[in-house]
Design a protein around this motif. Structure first.
Motif, mmCIF file in Angstrom:
data_model
loop_
_atom_site.group_PDB
_atom_site.id
_atom_site.type_symbol
_atom_site.label_atom_id
_atom_site.label_comp_id
_atom_site.label_asym_id
_atom_site.label_seq_id
_atom_site.Cartn_x
_atom_site.Cartn_y
_atom_site.Cartn_z
ATOM 1 N N ASP A 89 -2.085 8.017 -11.761
ATOM 2 C CA ASP A 89 -0.951 7.203 -11.308
ATOM 3 C C ASP A 89 -0.107 7.895 -10.248
ATOM 4 O O ASP A 89 0.974 7.427 -9.910
ATOM 5 N N GLY A 90 -0.590 9.025 -9.704
ATOM 6 C CA GLY A 90 0.237 9.745 -8.743
ATOM 7 C C GLY A 90 -0.276 9.725 -7.317
ATOM 8 O O GLY A 90 0.284 10.377 -6.440
ATOM 9 N N ILE A 91 -1.358 9.000 -7.045
ATOM 10 C CA ILE A 91 -1.949 9.024 -5.701
ATOM 11 C C ILE A 91 -1.084 8.219 -4.730
ATOM 12 O O ILE A 91 -0.840 7.037 -4.929
ATOM 13 N N GLU A 92 -0.619 8.874 -3.678
ATOM 14 C CA GLU A 92 0.245 8.233 -2.692
ATOM 15 C C GLU A 92 -0.456 8.033 -1.347
ATOM 16 O O GLU A 92 -0.101 7.147 -0.596
ATOM 17 N N GLU A 93 -1.407 8.910 -1.034
ATOM 18 C CA GLU A 93 -2.141 8.799 0.220
ATOM 19 C C GLU A 93 -3.618 9.020 -0.049
ATOM 20 O O GLU A 93 -3.988 9.818 -0.912
ATOM 21 N N VAL A 94 -4.449 8.306 0.682
ATOM 22 C CA VAL A 94 -5.889 8.505 0.625
ATOM 23 C C VAL A 94 -6.354 8.855 2.031
ATOM 24 O O VAL A 94 -6.169 8.065 2.963
ATOM 25 N N HIS A 95 -6.933 10.044 2.183
ATOM 26 C CA HIS A 95 -7.428 10.501 3.477
ATOM 27 C C HIS A 95 -8.942 10.415 3.489
ATOM 28 O O HIS A 95 -9.610 11.023 2.651
ATOM 29 N N ALA A 96 -9.474 9.676 4.427
ATOM 30 C CA ALA A 96 -10.921 9.640 4.627
ATOM 31 C C ALA A 96 -11.292 10.737 5.614
ATOM 32 O O ALA A 96 -10.690 10.858 6.685
ATOM 33 N N VAL A 146 0.824 -1.204 0.000
ATOM 34 C CA VAL A 146 0.000 0.000 0.000
ATOM 35 C C VAL A 146 0.861 1.257 0.000
ATOM 36 O O VAL A 146 0.400 2.329 0.314
ATOM 37 N N ASP A 147 2.139 1.110 -0.363
ATOM 38 C CA ASP A 147 3.004 2.270 -0.278
ATOM 39 C C ASP A 147 2.642 3.335 -1.300
ATOM 40 O O ASP A 147 3.037 4.484 -1.163
ATOM 41 N N GLN A 148 1.866 2.997 -2.330
ATOM 42 C CA GLN A 148 1.453 4.024 -3.282
ATOM 43 C C GLN A 148 0.184 4.723 -2.844
ATOM 44 O O GLN A 148 -0.195 5.729 -3.416
ATOM 45 N N ALA A 149 -0.533 4.169 -1.891
ATOM 46 C CA ALA A 149 -1.750 4.804 -1.422
ATOM 47 C C ALA A 149 -2.006 4.386 0.016
ATOM 48 O O ALA A 149 -2.569 3.346 0.280
ATOM 49 N N VAL A 150 -1.557 5.193 0.949
ATOM 50 C CA VAL A 150 -1.676 4.896 2.359
ATOM 51 C C VAL A 150 -2.990 5.479 2.884
ATOM 52 O O VAL A 150 -3.337 6.613 2.596
ATOM 53 N N MET A 151 -3.713 4.683 3.649
ATOM 54 C CA MET A 151 -4.967 5.155 4.220
ATOM 55 C C MET A 151 -4.699 5.998 5.463
ATOM 56 O O MET A 151 -3.925 5.638 6.323
ATOM 57 N N ASP A 198 -2.691 19.062 -6.267
ATOM 58 C CA ASP A 198 -1.934 17.906 -6.725
ATOM 59 C C ASP A 198 -2.697 16.652 -6.314
ATOM 60 O O ASP A 198 -3.397 16.647 -5.303
ATOM 61 N N ASP A 199 -2.583 15.586 -7.100
ATOM 62 C CA ASP A 199 -3.334 14.372 -6.771
ATOM 63 C C ASP A 199 -2.528 13.386 -5.929
ATOM 64 O O ASP A 199 -2.950 12.249 -5.736
ATOM 65 N N GLY A 200 -1.379 13.807 -5.413
ATOM 66 C CA GLY A 200 -0.589 12.909 -4.573
ATOM 67 C C GLY A 200 -1.329 12.497 -3.316
ATOM 68 O O GLY A 200 -1.194 11.378 -2.832
ATOM 69 N N VAL A 209 -10.874 2.422 -3.031
ATOM 70 C CA VAL A 209 -10.134 3.491 -3.720
ATOM 71 C C VAL A 209 -8.648 3.188 -3.702
ATOM 72 O O VAL A 209 -7.949 3.349 -4.717
ATOM 73 N N ILE A 210 -8.128 2.745 -2.560
ATOM 74 C CA ILE A 210 -6.705 2.416 -2.460
ATOM 75 C C ILE A 210 -6.338 1.314 -3.442
ATOM 76 O O ILE A 210 -5.288 1.359 -4.102
ATOM 77 N N ASP A 211 -7.196 0.313 -3.564
ATOM 78 C CA ASP A 211 -6.912 -0.779 -4.491
ATOM 79 C C ASP A 211 -6.788 -0.271 -5.922
ATOM 80 O O ASP A 211 -5.973 -0.777 -6.708
ATOM 81 N N ARG A 212 -7.593 0.730 -6.286
ATOM 82 C CA ARG A 212 -7.517 1.295 -7.643
ATOM 83 C C ARG A 212 -6.332 2.240 -7.801
ATOM 84 O O ARG A 212 -5.893 2.507 -8.919
ATOM 85 N N ALA A 213 -5.827 2.767 -6.692
ATOM 86 C CA ALA A 213 -4.748 3.765 -6.766
ATOM 87 C C ALA A 213 -3.386 3.145 -6.962
ATOM 88 O O ALA A 213 -2.414 3.853 -7.205
ATOM 89 N N ARG A 214 -3.270 1.832 -6.875
ATOM 90 C CA ARG A 214 -1.946 1.197 -6.978
ATOM 91 C C ARG A 214 -1.434 1.213 -8.400
ATOM 92 O O ARG A 214 -2.196 1.089 -9.341
#
Length: 530
Positions: free
Chosen positions: A503-510, A215-220, A454-456, A525-530
Motif C-alpha cells: 500500500d505504499g507504492i507512489e511511483e512506478v519507474h519503467a 494516479v497520484d498513488q502510483a505515477v508512471m 523502500d517500496d515508495g 502494475v499502476i492499477d494494482r498499486a492504487r
C-alpha cells in the motif's frame, strides 16, 4: 456513449464513426499506434466538438475544452518532452496569472495543456491566483522543477499525471477546464493543428482513461535512452547529481555490469555501459561530462582505444583509470569481488548466481537480482556454472572468508551440488521462487525486510532480455528504491498480486523503452498499486 459527453453536435452515429475514422487516418506518420490517452481524470462535466467555433479578435477555436471540477488530474495524452511550462517561474506566494504545459510528443506532434489551476484549492477567497506550482503541476513535476529549476526538457509518459484542472489564463475565473490542443508538429503548430475531439472520443470509448482513483498513488515514469548505453546514462542521471568515481562495463554482455554493481555502490558511483570496441557513444560521453568524475574503473575486456577516449572525454589522466579483467566471467567476478572488499564493501556475506544458463542466455535474471541485492548490501557477487563451482570462484570465497553465501536462483539455475560444496565451510541460504519473476520478488522482499530499500518507488524491468537493467543497481541504491521483473501482463500474475498486497507504492519507474516494457504492462502494475 458516456452520459457526461453533453452538448455535442446533433449528428448521426454513422457520421461520428466516419469522422473519427477520417481524422485518425490523417494522423501524421509516427503517431502512436495505441492512440492518445484521455487527458483528464474521469468523471468530468462535459466536452464538445467546438473545433472552428468563432472566438474574439477574428480567431477560431483550435482545440477542445474539457470541463471538470478544479483539481481534477490532467494526464499526458502521449509520451514526450516538455517544451515549456508557463508559470514555473512565478514568485512563491505571489499571484500567478497562467499555467500551461507544452509537450513535444514522441509521435512527432505537439500537445498543449492550457488553463491549469492557479488558484487556492476550493477557492476560499475566490479566484486568487495563489495556488502555486504545487497545485498547477503534478507532484513529480514539482520535484523536477525544484531539482532542475525548469521543466523544459523533462520527459513525461503517456497516461502520467502532469497537472491539475483550473481556470488560469484567459478562462473565466472558476470555469474550470482543460483547453487541449494537438499540433501537427512539435513547433507550436506552425504547420497547423488537428481537431482533438475525435481522438478524445476514441480514447474514451477504447478505455484509454483514468477513473476517479487517479494516479497520484502510483505515477508512471520511464528511465530510458535510445539503447542500453543511453538507458544506463538515464539511470545514472536519475540517481547521481555528480560522482567522484564511475564504473564502466562493456554493454554487450550482462556479466560484467552485474558484478560491477556492488563495486560502484561501494564507491558511491554509477555503472555506465560502453561498447567493447569503437568510439564512445554520445549518451555515454555526455553523462561522463555531466558527472565530471575524478576516477574511473573499467570492468572487462574493453579495447584500449575506448579507454583512451573515455580518459579524454572525462579529462582523466591514465593513472586515474583502473582496469579489472579476467579470462572469463568467473575469474572476472572473483577479481571484482576482491575490489569490492578493498573498497570497503561488506565481506561478511557473498552472493552467488549463475554466470550462464542451462540454455543460451538463460542465466541473467537471477544474476540481475543478485546484482541489485549486492549493490544494496555492498557485498560481492560471484558467478558460478549451473552445475559446477569454478575453482577460481571457490578460491575467492575462501580468500574473502564470508560467514554466509546467499545463492540467488532455483535449483535449475544453480544445482544443489554447488551449494553442497560450500556447505562444508560456510553457511548457505537460497533466495529463490518457482520462476524468475518470483525469484525477483523474493529478492525484493529481502531488501524490504532488511530495511535496505523502500517500496515508495518501484522499478520494473523486463524479464525477457537483460540490456535495459544492467546499470540499475547503483542508481536504485541512490534512490532507495526496489525493482521487480515484469513479463507480459497475462504471465505476470505473481508480480501483480505482490503489488496488490502493498500500500505504499507512489511511483512506478519503467526501465527501458516501450519496446522492452510496454505501457500496458506498466499500467497494469499502476492499477494494482492504487
Amino acid at each position: 456513449m458516456p452520459a457526461h459527453r453533453r452538448h455535442r453536435r446533433p449528428v448521426l452515429s454513422v457520421v461520428v464513426f466516419l469522422s473519427v475514422s477520417l481524422v485518425l487516418s490523417a494522423v501524421p506518420a509516427g503517431a502512436t499506434s495505441d492512440g492518445v490517452w484521455f487527458p483528464v481524470q474521469l468523471p468530468l462535466d462535459s466536452y464538445a466538438d467546438t473545433w472552428g467555433a468563432p472566438r474574439g479578435g477574428g480567431r477560431s477555436h483550435e482545440g477542445t475544452d474539457i470541463l471538470a471540477p478544479q483539481m481534477r488530474e490532467v494526464y499526458a495524452a502521449v509520451g514526450g518532452e516538455i517544451i515549456k511550462a508557463k508559470g514555473e517561474d512565478c514568485p512563491v506566494g505571489a499571484p500567478c496569472d497562467s499555467y500551461y504545459l507544452a509537450v513535444a510528443g514522441d509521435d512527432g506532434r505537439g500537445y498543449f495543456y492550457v488553463h491549469l489551476n492557479n488558484d487556492t484549492p476550493d477557492r476560499p477567497n475566490g479566484c486568487d491566483g495563489l495556488g502555486g506550482v504545487e497545485h498547477a503541476f503534478s507532484p513529480r513535476l514539482v520535484r523536477e522543477l525544484a531539482d532542475r529549476g525548469t521543466l523544459a526538457g523533462v520527459r513525461v509518459d503517456r497516461g502520467e499525471h502532469i497537472g491539475w484542472i483550473g481556470s488560469s489564463g484567459t478562462a473565466a475565473g472558476g470555469i474550470d477546464q482543460l483547453h487541449f490542443e494537438i499540433w501537427n508538429d512539435r513547433d507550436w503548430g506552425v504547420t497547423g493543428k488537428t481537431n482533438p475531439y475525435p481522438e478524445l472520443s476514441a480514447a474514451e470509448d477504447a478505455g484509454r482513461t483514468t477513473g476517479s482513483g487517479g494516479v497520484d498513488q502510483a505515477v508512471m515514469h520511464r528511465d530510458a535512452g535510445d539503447d542500453r548505453i543511453g538507458t544506463a546514462a538515464a539511470l545514472s542521471a536519475d540517481g547521481f547529481p555528480t560522482a567522484r568515481t564511475v564504473v564502466v562495463a562493456r554493454a554487450d554482455r550482462y556479466t560484467d555490469a552485474l558484478v560491477a554493481a556492488p563495486l560502484a555502490a561501494a564507491l558511491d558511483g554509477p555503472v555506465l555501459l560502453s561498447p567493447a570496441r569503437g568510439g564512445l557513444p554520445d549518451a555515454l560521453a555526455s553523462e561522463l561530462e555531466r558527472l565530471d568524475p575524478r576516477d574511473a574503473v573499467v570492468i572487462g575486456d574493453v579495447a584500449p582505444e575506448v579507454v583512451a577516449e573515455l580518459s579524454a572525454t572525462a579529462d582523466l589522466a591514465p593513472d586515474r583509470i583502473i582496469r579489472i579483467t579476467g579470462d572469463d566471467q568467473y575469474e572476472l567476478s572473483a577479481r571484482v569481488a576482491d575490489a569490492v572488499v578493498a573498497a570497503g564493501g561488506d565481506a561478511s556475506g557473498v552472493l552467488l548466481a549463475a554466470g550462464e544458463g542451462r540454455t543460451a542466455g538463460g542465466g541473467w535474471p537471477d544474476a540481475l537480482m543478485a546484482s541489485l541485492l549486492g549493490a544494496y548490501r555492498r557485498t560481492p557477487v560471484l558467478l558460478t556454472r549451473p552445475d559446477e563451482l569454478p575453482t577460481v570462484v571457490a578460491n575467492a570465497i575462501d580468500r574473502i572468508g564470508p560467514a554466509r553465501v546467499d545463492v540467488v536462483g532455483g535449483i535449475m539455475a544453480v544445482d544443489p551440488q554447488v551449494e553442497a560444496r560450500l556447505a562444508d565451510t560456510v553457511t548457505t541460504m537460497r533466495l529463490a521462487g518457482p520462476s524468475r519473476l518470483e525469484t525477483a520478488l523474493v529478492v525484493a522482499d529481502a531488501l524490504l525486510d532488511e530495511g535496505q530499500a523502500d517500496d515508495g518507488v518501484l522499478h520494473l524491468a523486463t524479464a525477457s532480455d537483460y540490456p535495459d537493467a544492467l546499470a540499475a543497481g547503483p542508481a536504485l541504491v541512490a534512490s532507495g528504491s526496489v525493482m521487480v521483473l515484469m513479463d507480459a501482463v497475462d504471465r505476470s500474475r505473481p508480480v501483480l498480486d505482490w503489488v496488490d498486497a502493498r500500500d505504499g507504492i507512489e511511483e512506478v519507474h519503467a526501465i527501458g523503452g516501450v519496446a522492452a516494457l510496454p505501457d500496458e504492462a506498466v499500467r497494469a502494475v499502476i492499477d494494482r498499486a492504487r
